[in-house]
Design a protein around this motif. Structure first.
Motif, short mmCIF file in Angstrom:
data_model
loop_
_atom_site.label_atom_id
_atom_site.label_comp_id
_atom_site.label_asym_id
_atom_site.label_seq_id
_atom_site.Cartn_x
_atom_site.Cartn_y
_atom_site.Cartn_z
N LYS A 228 0.82 -1.21 0.00
CA LYS A 228 0.00 0.00 0.00
C LYS A 228 0.86 1.26 0.00
N ARG A 250 4.21 2.97 -17.89
CA ARG A 250 2.75 2.86 -17.77
C ARG A 250 2.16 2.04 -18.92
N THR A 254 2.41 -3.49 -16.08
CA THR A 254 1.14 -3.36 -15.35
C THR A 254 1.32 -2.81 -13.94
N ALA A 257 0.49 0.83 -14.06
CA ALA A 257 -0.73 1.18 -14.78
C ALA A 257 -1.49 2.34 -14.13
N ARG A 258 -1.28 2.58 -12.84
CA ARG A 258 -2.03 3.63 -12.13
C ARG A 258 -1.23 4.93 -12.01
N LEU A 259 -0.22 5.08 -12.81
CA LEU A 259 0.56 6.32 -12.80
C LEU A 259 -0.31 7.52 -13.14
N LYS A 260 -0.14 8.60 -12.39
CA LYS A 260 -0.90 9.82 -12.63
C LYS A 260 0.04 11.03 -12.57
N LEU A 270 2.29 7.33 -8.11
CA LEU A 270 1.71 5.99 -8.20
C LEU A 270 1.31 5.58 -6.80
N GLU A 271 0.01 5.37 -6.61
CA GLU A 271 -0.51 4.93 -5.32
C GLU A 271 -1.00 3.50 -5.45
N ARG A 272 -0.54 2.67 -4.53
CA ARG A 272 -1.04 1.29 -4.49
C ARG A 272 -2.20 1.18 -3.53
#
Length: 272
Positions: A228, A250, A254, A257-260, A270-272
């Motif tokens: 997390k 990104r 995978t 994949a949530r890179l912002k 990137l937040e897990r």
């Protein structure tokens, strides 16, 4: 209201113009001085570059940011109180706005183990430590100037000034958080990160901007991260090596994949 309770008199248009002379003169004189001598200091160069960016100029940028963007408050709640150490930015630092956002992210999550790749002058290091959990440890790695000739990958000549410094972490030295910081040294592309694997809550990546280094640092960051955890990168959208590397990660990995991209900054998250 005036002391006797009367409303202040309205100024005439002429009075307003006369009063504007002082701030206008100060701004004109400061700008002239900045552009005449600012190039000679890191802080001056940083101010010039930031002024140009505010006008839409992007120095040497060819890879434009395409990551999905998010408002800063979605990752760094505005109501979270923070402690700021060494607010003023120098050339090579995150901006004051970015420093506050990073500090809010840390203060919100209260990570106990943080890893920073790229100490530089230690300004961000100190703020990571100041806003983390009470029992925190901040590990930070930097390349000693005398090892520049041994780099795994050549760096951009513009980065040499950031490497050739008297000491790493000068701005956290002597602060109240120094005891919670562990200074490491070495080439991040060759450093053995294995003992930190899956044990870090928050990683900040701000070392070499060369594409190969960003790829290597990012892959090491994701390996160190707990389930997390959070990773933040600096200089996305500003340095092509950073931007291109994050786009590729990104697109093809995978785990990223949530890179912002945080709106109004050069921070990617990137937040897990």
């Amino acid at each position: 209201m005036s002391p006797d309770g009367d409303a202040p008199k309205r100024r005439s248009a002429l009075q307003k113009k006369i009063e504007f002379i002082k701030p206008y003169s100060m701004a004109f004189g400061s700008s002239a001085l900045l552009f005449a001598t600012g190039w000679a200091t890191r802080h001056g160069r940083a101010r010039i570059v930031e002024m140009c960016r505010s006008l839409g100029y992007e120095h040497d940028r060819r890879v434009f940011p395409t990551l999905p963007s998010v408002p800063a408050k979605s990752v760094a709640p505005e109501e979270v109180p923070v402690t700021i150490v060494n607010l003023d930015a120098s050339d090579g630092n995150v901006s004051e706005k970015e420093l506050v956002i990073i500090s809010r992210m840390v203060a919100h999550r209260k990570p106990s183990r943080i890893f920073e790749i790229g100490t530089f002058d230690g300004r961000t290091t100190a703020n990571l430590a100041a806003n983390a959990a009470g029992d925190r440890t901040v590990f930070t790695i930097d390349l000693p100037a005398d090892e520049m000739s041994k780099l795994t990958v050549p760096v951009d000549e513009r980065e040499i000034a950031y490497i050739e410094k008297a000491v790493s972490g000068a701005r956290y030295k002597g602060t109240s958080v120094e005891m919670s910081i562990v200074q490491l040294y070495g080439d991040s592309a060759r450093f053995d990160f294995s003992e930190y694997r899956k044990s870090i809550d928050f990683v900040f990546v701000d070392a070499s901007h060369a594409y190969e280094y960003v790829m290597s640092d990012s892959l090491n960051a994701i390996e160190m991260l707990r389930d997390k955890g959070v990773i933040v990168w600096h200089d996305y959208g500003r340095w092509d090596g950073v931007t291109a590397a994050l786009h590729k990660l990104r697109r093809e990995n995978t785990a990223f994949a949530r890179l912002k991209w945080i709106e109004g900054t050069t921070l990617a998250v990137l937040e897990r």
